[in-house]
Enzyme design. Sequence first.
Site: not given
Ligand code: CP
Ligand code: NVA
Length: 300
Positions: A287, A219, A132, A259, A102, A129
Amino acid sequence: MKHLLKLSDLTREDILSILNLADQLKFERVNGVQKDYLKGKKMGLIFQKASTRTRVSFEVGIYELGGYGLFLSSNDLQIGRGEPVQDTARVLSRYLDGIMIRTFEQQEVEDLAKYGSIPVINGLTDYAHPCQVLADLMTIREYKGSFKGLKMAFIGDGNNMANSLTVGAIKTGMSFAIACPEGYEPDAKIMEWARENGEFLCTTSVEEAIRDADVVYTDVWASMGQESERLKRAQAFEGYQVNAPAMKLAKPDAMVMHCLPAHRGEEITEDVFEAHANEIFDEAENRLHAQKAVMVKLLK
Ligand code: CP
Ligand code: NVA
């Protein structure tokens, strides 16, 4: 399929085959008959941003498959002090069987895959993502039976989620409509691809996007890394909210998805969130199953 870097790298068949395996793994887990599909395999989990779901579902997922997950925070890795990703990739490939990362730049994930010799999974970048969205597709199929004829509406920022949902929806045959303020559209190349390959609409009108939707998705207005833009974004996104009046325009049996984490009172109201909590938390649970399927596909 060697990696999961972004959904556009996958065929429709790849996606459906991951979803089918995810359904099977969920069934096996519920019935207590899961095998050690990844016995002894080691997954490195690199996090340059915060996480609740991704971290816990990957750690639990690899454990349940008989393998081992190493949580690697960029605060502690040399990558956080500037060691090149090319070197990190080659070093980690000597120890591990797979990497989830990530981070901010999509290019970093692509480079990790390019320079390393083990499967790489994108656990979120500013661009995409995919994990997700695989869980989202799994959840939509659970609730709706199939993707055929479904309309997905996304209300909010044309961010990583919007990019990946566009690709996931079009590849599985859904139509996709996003409502966002001007200047906050999804990636231009993804929109162009979506228009050429399916039914895609990008509009500033929430009403137009949400009308007759089967799935309503939203989101946060400010993603991780955009904290300094929060105020500016709160103004730009005023009205881009999933609330009861907007939901009246969607199909009566429309699902609401998020998400997570959610900001109640911003992109979604408390009442709509709680009325659809079952869908939203099934989505979060999935997930685990979807990522286990991805790991089995890539590492077995
Ligand atoms: N939706 C998601 O990826 O959550 P986290 O940021 O908690 O991993
Ligand atoms: N768009 C959000 C998604 C989190 C899972 C971010 O990138 O923070």
